[in-house]
Design a protein around this motif. Structure first.
Motif, PDB file in Angstrom:
ATOM      1  N   ASN A 100      -5.157  24.446  18.948  1.00  0.00           N
ATOM      2  CA  ASN A 100      -5.715  24.818  17.616  1.00  0.00           C
ATOM      3  C   ASN A 100      -5.608  23.939  16.868  1.00  0.00           C
ATOM      4  O   ASN A 100      -6.468  23.617  15.861  1.00  0.00           O
ATOM      5  CB  ASN A 100      -5.109  26.379  17.259  1.00  0.00           C
ATOM      6  N   MET A 101      -4.462  23.032  16.865  1.00  0.00           N
ATOM      7  CA  MET A 101      -4.387  21.787  15.783  1.00  0.00           C
ATOM      8  C   MET A 101      -5.421  20.903  15.783  1.00  0.00           C
ATOM      9  O   MET A 101      -5.942  20.244  14.944  1.00  0.00           O
ATOM     10  CB  MET A 101      -2.975  21.219  15.731  1.00  0.00           C
ATOM     11  N   PHE A 102      -5.699  20.514  17.168  1.00  0.00           N
ATOM     12  CA  PHE A 102      -6.669  19.411  17.210  1.00  0.00           C
ATOM     13  C   PHE A 102      -8.025  19.911  17.282  1.00  0.00           C
ATOM     14  O   PHE A 102      -9.113  19.049  17.110  1.00  0.00           O
ATOM     15  CB  PHE A 102      -6.410  19.082  18.686  1.00  0.00           C
ATOM     16  N   LYS A 103      -8.323  21.017  17.169  1.00  0.00           N
ATOM     17  CA  LYS A 103      -9.654  21.526  16.837  1.00  0.00           C
ATOM     18  C   LYS A 103     -10.038  21.484  15.284  1.00  0.00           C
ATOM     19  O   LYS A 103     -10.932  21.550  15.101  1.00  0.00           O
ATOM     20  CB  LYS A 103      -9.844  23.144  17.247  1.00  0.00           C
ATOM     21  N   GLY A 104      -8.967  21.606  14.264  1.00  0.00           N
ATOM     22  CA  GLY A 104      -9.223  21.303  13.014  1.00  0.00           C
ATOM     23  C   GLY A 104      -9.469  19.882  12.681  1.00  0.00           C
ATOM     24  O   GLY A 104      -8.356  19.054  12.484  1.00  0.00           O
ATOM     25  N   TYR A 105     -10.470  19.447  12.380  1.00  0.00           N
ATOM     26  CA  TYR A 105     -10.867  17.856  12.220  1.00  0.00           C
ATOM     27  C   TYR A 105     -10.498  17.663  10.683  1.00  0.00           C
ATOM     28  O   TYR A 105     -10.326  16.432  10.343  1.00  0.00           O
ATOM     29  CB  TYR A 105     -12.081  17.636  12.451  1.00  0.00           C
ATOM     30  N   GLY A 106     -10.543  18.845   9.795  1.00  0.00           N
ATOM     31  CA  GLY A 106     -10.292  18.331   8.320  1.00  0.00           C
ATOM     32  C   GLY A 106      -8.625  18.084   8.196  1.00  0.00           C
ATOM     33  O   GLY A 106      -8.429  17.071   7.198  1.00  0.00           O
ATOM     34  N   VAL A 107      -7.856  18.497   8.899  1.00  0.00           N
ATOM     35  CA  VAL A 107      -6.467  18.095   9.021  1.00  0.00           C
ATOM     36  C   VAL A 107      -6.474  16.588   9.291  1.00  0.00           C
ATOM     37  O   VAL A 107      -5.530  15.906   8.835  1.00  0.00           O
ATOM     38  CB  VAL A 107      -5.518  18.886   9.469  1.00  0.00           C
ATOM     39  N   MET A 108      -7.034  16.341  10.578  1.00  0.00           N
ATOM     40  CA  MET A 108      -6.866  14.897  10.727  1.00  0.00           C
ATOM     41  C   MET A 108      -7.275  13.972   9.741  1.00  0.00           C
ATOM     42  O   MET A 108      -6.674  12.715  10.006  1.00  0.00           O
ATOM     43  CB  MET A 108      -7.801  14.540  11.997  1.00  0.00           C
TER      44      MET A 108
END
Length: 132
Positions: free
Chosen positions: A111-119
């Motif tokens: 789920n963390m890798f699906k959120g590109y805004g945080v990257m």
């Protein structure tokens, strides 16, 4: 080839621990691959970030036991120093990796890798990790 060569052991070392601890460290390093997600995976890790934190903290014990197993005071003091450094780096790594987890309200790698805004925000956080 690695295990077939002649083994050199110190004369006064704890031979069982001297042999087992590197195998434990290697198996710990291989266990990190179990957390990688792929389309052929048969299980789902709900709290994989917390599992990553627990497994990285086990590396301190591998370092400490490897210095203790040689029965040399210099190796043990070096292992104490290396484990103290590992703990200090782990604290900064945990704080930095908890930042995107709290932004997305999840402890799962998938789920963390699906959120590109945080990257995008991880670039300044990566700089902070390099500085610390």
């Amino acid at each position: 080839k690695l295990f077939l060569k002649e083994t050199i052991k110190p004369q006064h070392s704890n031979n069982i621990m001297f042999t087992i601890v590197p195998v434990l460290g290697f198996s710990l390093a291989l266990m990190f691959w179990g957390m990688m997600s792929s389309k052929y995976i048969s299980y789902y890790l709900l709290f994989s970030l917390l599992l990553f934190f627990c497994m990285t903290s086990l590396n301190v014990y591998v370092i400490l036991l490897s210095g203790w197993a040689s029965n040399s005071m210099y190796a043990f003091l070096g292992a104490l120093r290396a484990s103290a450094q590992t703990i200090s780096y782990e604290i900064s790594m945990i704080v930095i990796l908890l930042f995107p987890a709290f932004l997305q309200w999840t402890f799962s790698w998938d789920n963390m890798f699906k959120g590109y805004g945080v990257m995008i925000l991880m670039v300044p956080v990566g700089v902070a990790w390099m500085i610390s």
